[in-house]
Scaffold this motif. Structure first.
Motif, PDB file in Angstrom:
ATOM      1  N   GLY A  68      26.442  95.757   7.411  1.00 38.89           N
ATOM      2  CA  GLY A  68      26.312  94.808   6.317  1.00 38.89           C
ATOM      3  C   GLY A  68      27.860  94.645   5.900  1.00 38.89           C
ATOM      4  O   GLY A  68      28.208  93.265   5.956  1.00 38.89           O
ATOM      5  N   GLU A  69      28.603  95.624   6.030  1.00 39.88           N
ATOM      6  CA  GLU A  69      30.233  95.251   5.404  1.00 39.88           C
ATOM      7  C   GLU A  69      30.906  94.704   6.805  1.00 39.88           C
ATOM      8  O   GLU A  69      31.867  94.035   6.494  1.00 39.88           O
ATOM      9  N   SER A  70      30.400  94.808   7.864  1.00 40.08           N
ATOM     10  CA  SER A  70      30.988  94.190   9.074  1.00 40.08           C
ATOM     11  C   SER A  70      30.726  92.372   8.974  1.00 40.08           C
ATOM     12  O   SER A  70      31.625  91.767   9.437  1.00 40.08           O
ATOM     13  N   PHE A  71      29.742  92.154   8.040  1.00 42.82           N
ATOM     14  CA  PHE A  71      29.556  90.884   7.930  1.00 42.82           C
ATOM     15  C   PHE A  71      30.221  90.350   6.636  1.00 42.82           C
ATOM     16  O   PHE A  71      30.043  89.012   6.271  1.00 42.82           O
ATOM     17  N   GLY A  72      30.830  91.139   5.909  1.00 40.85           N
ATOM     18  CA  GLY A  72      31.394  90.853   4.681  1.00 40.85           C
ATOM     19  C   GLY A  72      30.369  90.955   3.541  1.00 40.85           C
ATOM     20  O   GLY A  72      31.051  90.646   2.317  1.00 40.85           O
ATOM     21  N   PHE A  73      29.392  91.679   3.672  1.00 39.61           N
ATOM     22  CA  PHE A  73      28.529  91.935   2.515  1.00 39.61           C
ATOM     23  C   PHE A  73      28.718  92.949   1.876  1.00 39.61           C
ATOM     24  O   PHE A  73      29.626  93.861   2.258  1.00 39.61           O
ATOM     25  N   LYS A  74      28.550  93.009   0.437  1.00 39.94           N
ATOM     26  CA  LYS A  74      28.647  94.217  -0.385  1.00 39.94           C
ATOM     27  C   LYS A  74      27.277  94.760  -0.327  1.00 39.94           C
ATOM     28  O   LYS A  74      26.333  94.503  -0.592  1.00 39.94           O
ATOM     29  N   VAL A  75      27.241  96.159   0.156  1.00 37.76           N
ATOM     30  CA  VAL A  75      25.967  96.712   0.430  1.00 37.76           C
ATOM     31  C   VAL A  75      26.015  98.274  -0.504  1.00 37.76           C
ATOM     32  O   VAL A  75      26.779  99.023  -0.542  1.00 37.76           O
ATOM     33  N   ASP A  76      24.938  98.339  -1.463  1.00 35.38           N
ATOM     34  CA  ASP A  76      24.791  99.549  -2.238  1.00 35.38           C
ATOM     35  C   ASP A  76      23.527 100.325  -1.923  1.00 35.38           C
ATOM     36  O   ASP A  76      22.543  99.761  -1.319  1.00 35.38           O
ATOM     37  N   THR A  77      23.518 101.544  -1.842  1.00 34.54           N
ATOM     38  CA  THR A  77      22.366 102.204  -1.468  1.00 34.54           C
ATOM     39  C   THR A  77      21.690 103.226  -2.551  1.00 34.54           C
ATOM     40  O   THR A  77      22.367 103.642  -3.170  1.00 34.54           O
ATOM     41  N   PHE A  78      20.520 103.287  -2.654  1.00 34.22           N
ATOM     42  CA  PHE A  78      19.822 103.912  -3.701  1.00 34.22           C
ATOM     43  C   PHE A  78      18.613 104.903  -2.795  1.00 34.22           C
ATOM     44  O   PHE A  78      18.061 104.458  -1.856  1.00 34.22           O
ATOM     45  N   ILE A  79      18.500 106.096  -3.434  1.00 25.64           N
ATOM     46  CA  ILE A  79      17.403 107.067  -2.766  1.00 25.64           C
ATOM     47  C   ILE A  79      16.588 107.361  -3.892  1.00 25.64           C
ATOM     48  O   ILE A  79      16.850 107.885  -4.974  1.00 25.64           O
ATOM     49  N   ALA A  80      15.246 107.571  -3.446  1.00 25.21           N
ATOM     50  CA  ALA A  80      14.148 108.242  -4.574  1.00 25.21           C
ATOM     51  C   ALA A  80      13.677 109.377  -4.295  1.00 25.21           C
ATOM     52  O   ALA A  80      12.712 109.834  -5.243  1.00 25.21           O
ATOM     53  N   ASP A  81      14.075 110.156  -3.145  1.00 24.55           N
ATOM     54  CA  ASP A  81      13.621 111.397  -2.950  1.00 24.55           C
ATOM     55  C   ASP A  81      12.201 111.576  -2.933  1.00 24.55           C
ATOM     56  O   ASP A  81      11.546 112.606  -3.659  1.00 24.55           O
ATOM     57  N   ASN A  82      11.155 110.680  -2.346  1.00 25.32           N
ATOM     58  CA  ASN A  82       9.865 110.791  -2.275  1.00 25.32           C
ATOM     59  C   ASN A  82       9.362 110.821  -3.711  1.00 25.32           C
ATOM     60  O   ASN A  82       7.983 111.009  -3.710  1.00 25.32           O
ATOM     61  N   ASP A  83       9.970 110.243  -4.691  1.00 26.12           N
ATOM     62  CA  ASP A  83       9.449 110.039  -5.928  1.00 26.12           C
ATOM     63  C   ASP A  83       8.950 108.456  -6.183  1.00 26.12           C
ATOM     64  O   ASP A  83       9.765 107.630  -6.201  1.00 26.12           O
ATOM     65  N   ASP A  84       7.440 108.338  -5.921  1.00 26.37           N
ATOM     66  CA  ASP A  84       6.964 106.943  -5.892  1.00 26.37           C
ATOM     67  C   ASP A  84       7.532 105.972  -7.170  1.00 26.37           C
ATOM     68  O   ASP A  84       7.724 104.730  -7.170  1.00 26.37           O
ATOM     69  N   ALA A  85       7.125 106.679  -8.225  1.00 30.30           N
ATOM     70  CA  ALA A  85       7.757 106.175  -9.450  1.00 30.30           C
ATOM     71  C   ALA A  85       9.096 105.640  -9.550  1.00 30.30           C
ATOM     72  O   ALA A  85       9.289 104.572 -10.052  1.00 30.30           O
ATOM     73  N   LYS A  86       9.888 106.619  -9.275  1.00 33.22           N
ATOM     74  CA  LYS A  86      11.402 106.414  -9.195  1.00 33.22           C
ATOM     75  C   LYS A  86      11.808 105.214  -8.141  1.00 33.22           C
ATOM     76  O   LYS A  86      12.592 104.320  -8.646  1.00 33.22           O
ATOM     77  N   PHE A  87      10.925 105.318  -7.046  1.00 36.91           N
ATOM     78  CA  PHE A  87      11.381 104.030  -5.961  1.00 36.91           C
ATOM     79  C   PHE A  87      11.230 103.042  -6.586  1.00 36.91           C
ATOM     80  O   PHE A  87      11.673 102.030  -6.430  1.00 36.91           O
TER      81      PHE A  87
END
Length: 363
Positions: A68-87
């Motif tokens: 994504g960054e090689s395309f010039g996009f800003k990329v943010d990542t998020f992880i929920a740790d197998n918590d469906d409600a958090k996800f």
């Protein structure tokens, strides 16, 4: 005289302030020739994953982010740790925060349709990985869904197990499995059932995780307790349908001095490769897709959606078999392509305009 100077300075400041207020705003970034408008101009992407923060997840994120960054996009990542409600909450927040595109990993069937429909309704482009989007026979046709070729992954790993048969007898297996309801493992289960029905394997036990904050520790304790029931020679293989569970089983085998049992798995990480290489290791093979490449391919598909180009409804990434005997002392995830042909390489969905973007934004 001082009063005159003061008045002149005041006039200069007023005129300067007026001038500042009427200055034209900076020109917008110049368009790149030959590149679709939909992928230009500060594109923001959120990648949200519903798995633990393990090596596989890190590499998936790295693949999506780097592409994504090689395309010039800003990329943010998020992880929920197998918590469906958090996800679901993380996805809902991403939809509200004005991201242009979403990559969603490991959403469950019972909620993914409702979770992602608001994104589609807002015109946000979405690509999913290992996620089933279906409700009452309906899905969201605007979304491209990607999977590892889970049927091939299971066939490769279980083929290695059935090859251990002696005199045509079924191989005795302790099965590490988590489900039903986890799309990739459900798909792998389909092939496992076929091997059972063909009398190639005999399932002695089925063990799955309940502590998703420490899958390895959880499985290690459970396998260690089970092994006490089975004397040496009564278990042929432990099959890990997910390598995070296989790593726990390996620890239990070592701690219990039960390296008479073979271990064969699905998915791969640097930790797996290190354990396969250990002296006396009985971790014979694993079937896998490069997690970094999964992130790369998902980002390319999302870029094509943003560009208004046609994408397939579903796409399966090709599986490979990694054998213990292939590994060199320095083999790691970045060097697997030296021992596994085609590992981590794909020109799928790699458009010419993407190469143009990389020439401008790539590091």
């Amino acid at each position: 005289m001082k009063k005159v100077i003061f008045l002149l300075l005041s006039l200069v400041l007023v005129l300067s302030a007026c001038g500042a207020g009427t200055q034209e705003s900076p020109a917008t970034e110049e368009k790149i020739s030959g590149v679709p408008d939909g992928v230009q101009g500060g594109i923001k992407i959120a990648v949200v994953r519903n798995l633990p923060s393990d090596d596989h997840t890190k590499q998936f994120f790295d693949g999506a982010r780097s592409e994504g960054e090689s395309f010039g996009f800003k990329v943010d990542t998020f992880i929920a740790d197998n918590d469906d409600a958090k996800f679901q909450e993380l996805v809902a927040q991403a939809i509200q925060k004005g991201y242009d595109g979403l990559i969603i990993s490991h959403g469950k069937k019972d909620y993914s349709y409702e979770m992602l429909k608001p994104a589609v309704d807002k015109g946000i482009k979405v690509v999913t990985f290992d996620t089933v989007i279906e409700k009452d026979g309906k899905d969201l046709p605007e979304i491209t869904t990607t999977f590892q070729d889970d049927f091939k992954l299971a066939s490769l790993s279980l083929g290695e197990i059935s090859a251990l048969s002696k005199d045509g007898q079924p191989v005795k297996v302790i099965k590490l499995w988590w489900g039903p309801g986890v799309p990739p493992l459900d798909r792998r289960e389909t092939i496992y059932k076929e091997f059972e029905q063909d009398n190639k394997i005999e399932t002695l036990e089925v063990i799955g995780p309940t502590n998703f904050q420490d899958v390895q520790g959880d499985i290690s304790a459970k396998v260690g307790a089970i092994l006490a029931k089975y004397p040496a020679g009564t278990v042929d293989v432990i099959w890990g349908s997910w390598d995070e569970m296989a790593k726990g089983a390996y620890k239990a085998m070592k701690d219990s001095n039960r390296m008479d049992i073979k271990l064969i798995s699905i998915d791969v990480s640097n930790q797996d490769l290190n354990l396969m290489r250990e002296e006396g290791s009985t971790w014979l093979s694993t079937a896998a897709v490069d997690p970094h490449l999964i992130g790369v391919i998902d980002m390319r598909l999302l870029a094509k959606e943003l560009a208004g180009e046609e994408t397939p409804k579903t796409y399966d990434l090709e599986a490979s078999l990694i054998k213990q005997g292939q590994l060199k002392p320095d083999t790691n995830m970045l060097k697997l392509n030296e021992v596994v042909e085609g590992w981590g390489q794909s020109d799928a969905f790699n458009e010419e305009w993407m190469k143009t973007l990389r020439s401008k934004f790539g590091k």
